[in-house]
Design an enzyme around this catalytic site. Structure first.
Site, PDB file in Angstrom:
ATOM      1  CG  LEU B 118      -2.113  -0.893   1.210  1.00  0.00           C
ATOM      2  CD1 LEU B 118      -2.699  -1.005   2.595  1.00  0.00           C
ATOM      3  CD2 LEU B 118      -3.163  -0.336   0.280  1.00  0.00           C
ATOM      4  CG  ASP B 119       0.602   4.512  -2.918  1.00  0.00           C
ATOM      5  OD1 ASP B 119       0.041   5.316  -3.663  1.00  0.00           O
ATOM      6  OD2 ASP B 119       1.391   3.646  -3.290  1.00  0.00           O
ATOM      7  CB  VAL B 120       3.191   7.108   1.921  1.00  0.00           C
ATOM      8  CG1 VAL B 120       3.193   7.951   3.169  1.00  0.00           C
ATOM      9  CG2 VAL B 120       4.562   6.538   1.704  1.00  0.00           C
TER      10      VAL B 120
END
Lengths: 385, 374
Positions: B118-120
């Site tokens: 998952l992205d930041v």
């Protein structure tokens, strides 16, 4: 009885070597493989059963071959040879020690000093990690010469034997033979001259034993720096003697902190955020660890309190303990209160929640004190954020 | 609730498998994953550890203490024993003392392998596998390509460099003409094109009985990477200028969802940025489940419980390698490149007849060349 048996065995060995040395009958020199490093080289020579050198009866071959148990001289020489070995075996340990190693674990089985340190509760694994220079002298310590006088000195300064382990793990340089007891006493006398009470010095010893190995003129300079803290624009914050002493006792790592970083933190508070000097002094006296935070982290926490939670600088300066908690935790708690509409931090308004209730403590305590629901409600909110 | 595990080596042996974790927003991936391992290490070091090891030492009769155990108790011959004879004796090994070695379990003892990251800025379910069995299951889980469900919030009227609210806003436009009806129609159109394209990308002859049976079960998916495939799009809330959509998709990353919202804005003749992305479901792993753990809930006991729960949830056929395409001759269309200049719509509709182009498509192609996200 058994000695005779040993002598018989030894004689049989010698008898083998007393045969005429023809080319096909010469015994090769045998030495012990993988000798331990503590063994003298003189021993290895005596182990080699060669036809030259140590053979005592090279002259009188015929007499030895005729009488197997005869010659008392031969037996006595052999027994003497055995006694030397027995004496060496008493001091020799059955573990071979490496000449060079990264950890103290290799030396613990053979060193009584390290074993006594472990029994006191010294954590050797933390010393290996944090104080790699200290490994050198720790292995070569002598119990009676180095360790005992220093422990007696610590006991004189009101340190119980249960606390020895923790102090040595925090500062193993105490046991360095180069740091003498006179230096420690000089440091303690210096602190006494600056009117630190003996109780305060004892608490410093337990919580921050690093101060014993610091140099006195350097500490003098650092204390002078903190007494007249410079801020931006050539202003200074003055601390009285009592205030400075309480600062140092509550946060002794200020003594070994990077002074430039401390200065930059104060500059940030004054210039970037615009706190006034009495406010900064108040914040530092309430929570001195504030100066040891990283500049970026301090900035982000200030932003959270001033812009997100909309506190005034006066309120924040009085509730400076709020900087102690992790930023992510305070942020999520603030968003939770906001989602319920209960984020009221002004004392005049209804439904006021004090900052210490909100920020300090675990999540369960936060839910109880602010009466915000159960911990399950909070976790359900955390799964949406 | 099963009985708690108290012996650390036993817990370490059992901590082997797949479970799900909830990742909050604004936390980078690697620090988050290593903090999971740190928590497990702290907890497992607080349990009862294995006893200190012993070593055999030869001692004389006079030096033997009460605490030392003799090695050979059966063959103790008393004939010819003097004070100076050496006896083998078991003695505690100082090398293995806990204060000398340190805590028994370390960060490097645990391997934590993640599925798709998952992205930041994104939050949601993160499927995670511990050690051998866990990494094996994660690899199989990735290969199975089970569908994922996202919830995404968009804000009409703004266009930024990265389709999020963080970067510089490049364009502003009016959005008052947008209604929920229009958005719903567009979502249906996108969903339809993606579904048709995915069926066409498998390469199976669509006039056979087998293709029909596979389509019933939902196994008519492309075997190679063909870009993100959207199976289901739904408008969940609409409070102008903000709107929320639910996306069910395969082979998608969080940046693709942000691009989707940007393109929805373009189709509606305004702009849109993405303010919130949450992965709500990853195959059978849901975010609501009490067994997907928050970081504050992670300890040895709860991880073991969630592992046993998810072992039952992952039915045996779910991660199996499907063999229904093995003997088929697949006629695959031209492979779709991963170039970011292609929009999601054009990627899906590449296989359509090039002759038939609608006005929307030409508009999209023009916009895709000038769009700043590409």
């Amino acid at each position: 009885m058994a000695q005779r048996a040993i002598a018989r065995f030894g004689l049989s060995l010698i008898r083998r070597n007393l045969k005429p040395a023809t080319s096909y009958n010469v015994c090769k020199k045998r030495s012990l493989h993988n000798t331990p490093t503590t063994v003298d080289n003189s021993l290895t020579k005596s182990y080699s059963y060669s036809t030259e050198g140590n053979n005592p009866t090279s002259g009188s071959e015929e007499s030895a071959s005729d009488e197997p148990f005869g010659n008392d001289e031969v037996i006595n020489d052999f027994m003497k040879f055995d006694e030397e070995l027995k004496e060496k075996l008493k001091t020799l340990d059955s573990v071979s020690i490496p000449r060079k190693s990264d950890s103290l674990a290799d030396y613990v089985n053979s060193s009584k000093v390290l074993q006594t340190l472990v029994m006191f509760g010294v954590e050797l694994y933390t010393i290996e990690k944090q104080f790699k220079e200290a490994l050198d002298f720790l292995v070569k310590l002598d119990l009676n010469r180095d360790v005992v006088p220093k422990l007696q000195f610590l006991k004189k300064n009101k340190l119980t034997p249960q606390e020895f382990g923790a102090t040595v793990t925090k500062n193993p340089h105490i046991l360095d033979p180069q740091n003498k007891i006179e230096d420690f006493e000089e440091m303690i006398e210096y602190l006494r001259s600056k009117k630190f009470t003996s109780k305060q010095i004892a608490s410093l010893l337990v919580r921050y034993p690093k101060f014993l190995t610091l140099s006195v003129p350097k500490i003098d300079g650092i204390l002078g720096f903190y007494q007249k803290l410079p801020t931006n624009f050539a202003n200074t914050i003055y601390f009285s003697g009592n205030q400075l002493r309480s600062l140092i006792i509550r946060c002794p790592s200020l003594l070994t902190a990077d002074l430039e970083a401390v200065f930059l933190n104060i500059k940030l508070l004054e210039q970037s955020f615009g706190f006034s000097l009495p406010q900064i002094k108040n914040m530092v006296t309430i929570y001195p660890n504030l100066l040891l935070l990283e500049m970026k982290e301090l900035e982000l926490r200030c932003r959270l309190f001033l812009f997100e939670m909309e506190l005034t600088k006066e309120e924040l300066s009085q509730a400076a303990l709020v900087f102690n908690n992790r930023r992510k935790r305070t942020e999520t708690r603030h968003y939770y209160l906001k989602s319920l509409g209960r984020n009221q931090y002004k004392p005049d308004q209804k439904g006021y929640l004090s900052m210490l209730d909100v920020v300090v403590g675990t999540d369960e305590e936060f839910c109880e004190k602010c009466k915000v629901g159960t911990i399950e409600d909070y976790e359900r909110f955390l799964k949406t954020i | 609730m099963s009985l708690p595990v108290t012996y650390a080596p036993k817990a370490f042996r059992w901590l082997n498998g797949i479970f799900a974790v909830y990742k909050p927003a604004d936390v980078p991936h690697y620090p988050f994953v290593s903090s999971i391992v740190d928590k497990l290490v702290l907890d497992i070091n607080s349990l009862e550890q294995r006893p200190q090891k012993k070593r055999v030492v030869f001692k004389r009769q006079s030096e033997i203490e009460d605490s030392d155990h003799p090695v050979d108790e059966s063959n103790q011959s008393h004939v010819g024993q003097l004070e100076n004879t050496l006896k083998p004796v078991c003695v505690p090994d100082w090398f293995d003392h806990p204060l000398v070695q340190g805590p028994r379990f370390r960060h490097s003892d645990f391997e934590l392998l993640c599925g798709t990251t998952l992205d930041v800025k994104a939050c949601g379910v993160l499927v995670v596998g511990l050690k051998d069995l866990g990494s094996d299951l994660i690899k199989r889980f990735d290969r199975a390509k089970l569908p994922r469900k996202y919830l995404a919030h968009g804000h009409l009227g703004l266009a930024s460099l990265s389709a999020t609210g963080e970067t510089k806003i490049v364009e502003r436009s009016t959005w008052q003409h947008v209604t929920a009806d229009k958005i719903a129609r567009i979502l249906m159109h996108i969903q339809g094109t993606h579904r048709k394209a995915s069926i066409r990308q498998t390469g199976v002859d669509l006039s056979t009985q087998k293709a029909y049976e596979l389509a019933l079960e939902g196994l008519l998916k492309p075997q190679q990477y063909c870009g993100p495939i959207i199976l289901d799009l739904k408008l969940v809330e609409f409070k102008p200028p903000k709107f929320g959509i639910e996306v069910t998709c395969i082979d998608e990353a969080c940046s693709d969802i942000r691009r989707l919202i940007h393109e929805i804005g373009l189709i509606l003749k305004t702009n849109a940025i993405c303010t919130y992305v949450q992965r709500q479901q990853d195959g059978p792993f849901l975010y609501d489940d009490p067994n997907t753990l928050l970081l504050r809930q992670i300890n040895v006991q709860r991880v073991l419980e969630s592992m046993t729960y998810f072992r039952h949830v992952l039915t045996p056929g779910m991660l199996k390698r499907h063999t229904h395409f093995r003997n088929e001759t697949l006629v695959l269309p031209d492979p779709v490149s991963k170039a970011p200049t292609q929009t999601l719509l054009t990627a899906a509709s590449d296989t359509q007849d090039k002759g038939v182009t609608t006005d929307d498509d030409t508009l999209l192609e023009e916009l895709s060349e000038t769009s700043v996200g590409g």
